[in-house]
Design an enzyme around this catalytic site. Structure first.
Site, PDB file in Angstrom:
ATOM      1  N   LYS A   1      48.498  32.648  58.034  1.00  0.00           N
ATOM      2  CA  LYS A   1      49.721  33.376  57.676  1.00  0.00           C
ATOM      3  C   LYS A   1      49.527  34.862  57.934  1.00  0.00           C
ATOM      4  CE  LYS A   1      51.392  35.504  54.198  1.00  0.00           C
ATOM      5  NZ  LYS A   1      52.130  36.600  54.853  1.00  0.00           N
TER       6      LYS A   1
ATOM      7  N   GLY B   1      43.050  41.683  52.340  1.00  0.00           N
ATOM      8  CA  GLY B   1      44.171  42.464  51.823  1.00  0.00           C
ATOM      9  C   GLY B   1      43.744  43.214  50.583  1.00  0.00           C
ATOM     10  N   SER B   2      44.681  43.402  49.665  1.00  0.00           N
ATOM     11  CA  SER B   2      44.401  44.222  48.490  1.00  0.00           C
ATOM     12  C   SER B   2      43.549  43.453  47.479  1.00  0.00           C
ATOM     13  CB  SER B   2      45.709  44.653  47.844  1.00  0.00           C
ATOM     14  OG  SER B   2      46.455  43.511  47.473  1.00  0.00           O
ATOM     15  N   THR B   3      42.798  44.191  46.696  1.00  0.00           N
ATOM     16  CA  THR B   3      41.972  43.589  45.653  1.00  0.00           C
ATOM     17  C   THR B   3      42.854  42.876  44.630  1.00  0.00           C
ATOM     18  OG1 THR B   3      40.144  45.095  46.008  1.00  0.00           O
ATOM     19  CG2 THR B   3      40.329  44.170  43.798  1.00  0.00           C
ATOM     20  N   GLU B   4      44.018  43.471  44.381  1.00  0.00           N
ATOM     21  CA  GLU B   4      44.963  42.882  43.421  1.00  0.00           C
ATOM     22  C   GLU B   4      45.377  41.470  43.858  1.00  0.00           C
ATOM     23  OE1 GLU B   4      48.440  45.252  43.519  1.00  0.00           O
ATOM     24  OE2 GLU B   4      49.474  44.025  42.025  1.00  0.00           O
TER      25      GLU B   4
ATOM     26  N   GLY C   1      43.826  39.672  46.078  1.00  0.00           N
ATOM     27  CA  GLY C   1      42.590  38.884  46.161  1.00  0.00           C
ATOM     28  C   GLY C   1      42.315  38.142  44.861  1.00  0.00           C
TER      29      GLY C   1
ATOM     30  N   GLU D   1      38.099  39.674  51.797  1.00  0.00           N
ATOM     31  CA  GLU D   1      37.763  40.999  52.327  1.00  0.00           C
ATOM     32  C   GLU D   1      38.831  41.926  51.770  1.00  0.00           C
ATOM     33  OE1 GLU D   1      37.822  44.115  54.078  1.00  0.00           O
ATOM     34  OE2 GLU D   1      38.230  43.154  56.012  1.00  0.00           O
TER      35      GLU D   1
ATOM     36  N   CYS E   1      40.424  49.352  55.560  1.00  0.00           N
ATOM     37  CA  CYS E   1      39.818  49.073  54.251  1.00  0.00           C
ATOM     38  C   CYS E   1      38.514  49.844  54.103  1.00  0.00           C
ATOM     39  CB  CYS E   1      39.614  47.584  54.084  1.00  0.00           C
ATOM     40  SG  CYS E   1      38.983  46.810  55.544  1.00  0.00           S
TER      41      CYS E   1
ATOM     42  N   GLU F   1      42.473  53.168  46.113  1.00  0.00           N
ATOM     43  CA  GLU F   1      42.635  53.082  47.564  1.00  0.00           C
ATOM     44  C   GLU F   1      44.043  53.567  47.933  1.00  0.00           C
ATOM     45  OE1 GLU F   1      42.755  49.094  49.377  1.00  0.00           O
ATOM     46  OE2 GLU F   1      41.401  49.883  50.896  1.00  0.00           O
TER      47      GLU F   1
HETATM   48  P1  NAP Z   1      48.565  42.571  50.282  1.00  0.00           P
HETATM   49  O1  NAP Z   1      49.756  42.389  49.445  1.00  0.00           O
HETATM   50  O2  NAP Z   1      47.235  42.306  49.703  1.00  0.00           O
HETATM   51  O3  NAP Z   1      48.794  41.678  51.608  1.00  0.00           O
HETATM   52  C1  NAP Z   1      47.794  41.045  52.363  1.00  0.00           C
HETATM   53  C2  NAP Z   1      48.254  39.647  52.744  1.00  0.00           C
HETATM   54  O4  NAP Z   1      48.392  38.846  51.570  1.00  0.00           O
HETATM   55  C3  NAP Z   1      49.621  39.604  53.416  1.00  0.00           C
HETATM   56  O5  NAP Z   1      49.638  38.575  54.371  1.00  0.00           O
HETATM   57  C4  NAP Z   1      50.520  39.267  52.249  1.00  0.00           C
HETATM   58  O6  NAP Z   1      51.740  38.702  52.624  1.00  0.00           O
HETATM   59  C5  NAP Z   1      49.689  38.282  51.504  1.00  0.00           C
HETATM   60  N1  NAP Z   1      50.064  38.099  50.108  1.00  0.00           N
HETATM   61  C6  NAP Z   1      50.729  38.950  49.290  1.00  0.00           C
HETATM   62  N2  NAP Z   1      50.897  38.400  48.068  1.00  0.00           N
HETATM   63  C7  NAP Z   1      50.341  37.175  48.117  1.00  0.00           C
HETATM   64  C8  NAP Z   1      50.204  36.115  47.172  1.00  0.00           C
HETATM   65  N3  NAP Z   1      50.670  36.221  45.938  1.00  0.00           N
HETATM   66  N4  NAP Z   1      49.567  34.994  47.561  1.00  0.00           N
HETATM   67  C9  NAP Z   1      49.081  34.869  48.799  1.00  0.00           C
HETATM   68  N5  NAP Z   1      49.198  35.825  49.742  1.00  0.00           N
HETATM   69  C10 NAP Z   1      49.810  36.976  49.404  1.00  0.00           C
HETATM   70  O7  NAP Z   1      48.547  44.002  50.882  1.00  0.00           O
HETATM   71  P2  NAP Z   1      49.838  44.927  51.133  1.00  0.00           P
HETATM   72  O8  NAP Z   1      50.871  44.751  50.086  1.00  0.00           O
HETATM   73  O9  NAP Z   1      50.245  44.723  52.523  1.00  0.00           O
HETATM   74  O10 NAP Z   1      49.211  46.336  50.937  1.00  0.00           O
HETATM   75  C11 NAP Z   1      48.983  46.841  49.630  1.00  0.00           C
HETATM   76  C12 NAP Z   1      47.654  47.554  49.556  1.00  0.00           C
HETATM   77  O11 NAP Z   1      46.612  46.635  49.871  1.00  0.00           O
HETATM   78  C13 NAP Z   1      47.449  48.655  50.559  1.00  0.00           C
HETATM   79  O12 NAP Z   1      48.004  49.846  50.190  1.00  0.00           O
HETATM   80  C14 NAP Z   1      45.966  48.708  50.617  1.00  0.00           C
HETATM   81  O13 NAP Z   1      45.462  49.463  49.531  1.00  0.00           O
HETATM   82  C15 NAP Z   1      45.550  47.299  50.462  1.00  0.00           C
HETATM   83  N6  NAP Z   1      45.247  46.660  51.762  1.00  0.00           N
HETATM   84  C16 NAP Z   1      43.960  46.447  52.087  1.00  0.00           C
HETATM   85  C17 NAP Z   1      43.659  45.862  53.287  1.00  0.00           C
HETATM   86  C18 NAP Z   1      42.257  45.612  53.699  1.00  0.00           C
HETATM   87  O14 NAP Z   1      42.002  45.384  54.873  1.00  0.00           O
HETATM   88  N7  NAP Z   1      41.317  45.589  52.776  1.00  0.00           N
HETATM   89  C19 NAP Z   1      44.658  45.508  54.166  1.00  0.00           C
HETATM   90  C20 NAP Z   1      45.981  45.709  53.807  1.00  0.00           C
HETATM   91  C21 NAP Z   1      46.248  46.282  52.585  1.00  0.00           C
HETATM   92  P3  NAP Z   1      53.016  39.605  53.027  1.00  0.00           P
HETATM   93  O15 NAP Z   1      52.551  40.946  53.428  1.00  0.00           O
HETATM   94  O16 NAP Z   1      53.539  38.841  54.157  1.00  0.00           O
HETATM   95  O17 NAP Z   1      53.921  39.597  51.858  1.00  0.00           O
END
Ligand code: NAP
Ligand code: MG
Length: 502
Positions: A199, A252-255, A257, A274, A308, A405
């Site tokens: 996804k 993605g985000s730690t939250e 995760g 990650e 990240c 972050e």
């Molecule tokens: P995110 O919400 O953690 O999104 C990462 C992935 O997880 C996306 O594919 C997202 O889907 C999906 N996702 C979101 N909620 C989910 C859930 N409840 N269950 C399963 N999958 C879910 O990150 P973001 O909202 O794009 O960004 C927020 C913050 O995360 C950023 O500001 C940054 O601090 C951090 N971040 C970190 C990384 C990294 O490489 N470590 C990368 C991106 C963001 P959708 O986006 O399609 O809704």
């Protein structure tokens, strides 16, 4: 569904965004079961770039069923030899190379990053990752194990281990390096012989969908790779919780995760994560500032700070602090901000309006707590999601902008007196993804590298990635490693076989 993409771009990419994109399930391109679609935006303009099928639980169920079928013992994928599997993965790497311009253009349009960067980094690194992983298919060996079972006449034992694919894998990726994150996830899973439901992020689904076409063109059997675009709360959550998924890999985000871990508990699927980072980048007194200053700037401003592992906390020896802050600020001010498709652009827009608001919120929070901007500090213009490359000074260790972050082009610069003061500060966040050290003293470099709680430490360089180099986090930056042979281990199960012989 209209798109305002200029005709001045790669024709294949223009054609790709002109049609509503479907999802790939069991080798077929399909609309969502619900019939719903969602827009992906061009962050340089804020306008709709393309419409995409919006997968949710029902589509995830179908995709998981297809991946399960493709994983059955007698399936074409499972019958394939390791060498045949390797050749397919290698071919995919070559197809990515062949379509560099189109993939780089899609990446730039959908994510906002400079086309020049996507062309030079994202696309070739993705191709190289597949080629690196292709070589591993024939090298996933087990061991023979000498047993110490007490001797009984007529019962001796021969024991060995097998490395088997973990099974059906769910992979959820972010928007910062859409194609490369797809490659980091798919490469080791395919090399191990798994089947996959991927996804992509809602903000950037396009390059993964184009990659899925190339996967079919390479000749992977139906159902081995399924790509379901959609939202995290629906499609992502359904994948993470799915009872027939054997492993979930998330970036993605730690939250989020932490939510993945909870969702995975239902069937105790394996989990690799990650997650976020707040990486310290340390410039010592004896550093070669000719390389350390531009190095520190690119450590944070590369990919608009949306990495990240971004070097977002700059710790500088107090003796050279002013000089370094001035140097990094000068670099920040020189950076050409603009749309990704402009060849002169060095820093494009943030990925979304949400990220723009998030990053600006952090800037305000920093100012309200007493920080000052030595460079940047503001949003740019009214169109698109641009933020100035920013160097924050007057910061304190406990400020939100130093602890959390930001995921934008914002670095906090903090002076330190000695290593005794530096170390606890450098290690003082919940994260542990990466760190940088700039010094000409090799002893100091290795001694600090040993003390930093981070999955990657760069010395006199930053953001150097290689398919052979494992990447991942300590502490709340994640579980497991991507790339290198360690990634493969996390896509295999070890089976111990013990046979009695006379
Ligand atoms: P995110 O919400 O953690 O999104 C990462 C992935 O997880 C996306 O594919 C997202 O889907 C999906 N996702 C979101 N909620 C989910 C859930 N409840 N269950 C399963 N999958 C879910 O990150 P973001 O909202 O794009 O960004 C927020 C913050 O995360 C950023 O500001 C940054 O601090 C951090 N971040 C970190 C990384 C990294 O490489 N470590 C990368 C991106 C963001 P959708 O986006 O399609 O809704
Ligand atoms: Mg987009």
């Amino acid at each position: 569904m209209a798109t305002t993409v200029s005709t001045n771009i790669d024709a294949n990419a223009a054609q790709f965004v002109a049609q509503t994109r479907k999802m790939l399930i069991n080798g077929k391109w399909m609309a969502a079961a619900s019939g719903k679609t969602f827009p992906t935006y061009n962050p340089a303009t804020g306008e709709v770039l393309a419409m995409v099928a919006e997968g949710d639980k029902e589509d995830i169920d179908r995709a998981v069923a297809a991946a399960r079928k493709a994983f059955e013992n007698d399936s074409p994928w499972r019958r394939m030899t390791a060498s045949e599997r390797g050749r397919l993965i290698w071919k995919l790497g070559d197809l990515i190379d062949k379509h560099t311009e189109e993939l780089a253009t899609l990446e730039s349009l959908d994510n906002g990053k400079p086309l020049t960067v996507a062309r030079a980094a994202d696309v070739p690194l993705a191709a190289e990752l597949f080629r690196y992983m292709a070589g591993w298919t024939t090298k996933l060996e087990g061991n023979t194990i000498p047993l110490s079972v007490p001797y009984t006449p007529g019962a001796r034992y021969h024991a060995y281990t097998l490395r088997e694919p973990v099974g059906v894998v769910g992979q959820i990726i972010p928007w910062n390096f859409p194609l490369l994150m797809a490659a980091w996830k798919l490469g080791p899973a395919l090399a191990a012989g798994c089947t996959i439901v991927l996804k992509p992020a809602e903000q950037t689904p396009l390059s993964a969908l184009r990659l899925a076409e190339l996967i079919m063109e390479a000749g992977f059997p139906d159902g081995v790779v399924n790509v379901v675009p959609g939202y995290g709360e629906t499609a992502g959550a359904a994948l993470a919780a799915h009872p027939d998924v054997d492993k979930i890999a998330f970036t993605g985000s730690t939250e989020v995760g932490k939510m993945i871990v909870k969702a995975a508990a239902g069937n105790l699927k394996k989990v690799t994560l990650e997650l976020g980072g707040k990486s310290p980048n340390v410039i010592m007194k004896d550093a070669d500032l000719e390389i350390a200053i531009p190095g520190a700037a690119s450590a944070i401003f590369f990919n608009h700070g949306q990495c990240c592992c971004a070097g977002s906390r700059l710790y500088v020896d107090a003796a050279i602090y002013d000089k370094v802050v001035e140097g990094v600020s000068e670099q920040a001010k020189k950076i050409k901000v603009g749309p990704g498709l402009d060849p002169a652009t060095q820093l494009g827009p943030l990925v979304s309006d949400e990220q723009l608001r998030r990053v600006c919120g952090y800037l305000e929070s920093g100012f309200s707590e007493g920080a000052k901007a030595a460079a940047g500090g503001h949003k740019v213009g009214d169109k698109g999601y641009f933020v100035e490359p920013t160097v924050m000074v007057n910061t304190k260790q406990n400020m939100k902008i130093v602890q959390e972050e930001i995921f934008g082009p914002v670095v906090t610069a903090i002076p330190y007196k000695n290593v005794e003061e530096l170390l606890p500060a450098a290690n003082d966040t919940v994260y542990g993804l990466a760190a940088g050290i700039w010094t000409t003293n090799i002893n100091k470099a290795h001694s600090l590298a040993a003390e930093l709680r981070a999955g990657t430490v760069w010395i006199n360089c930053y953001n150097i990635f290689d398919a052979a180099l494992p990447f991942g986090g300590y502490k709340q930056s994640g579980w497991g490693r991507e790339m290198g042979h360690e990634a493969l281990e996390l896509y295999t199960e070890t089976k111990a076989v013990c046979a009695r012989y006379a």
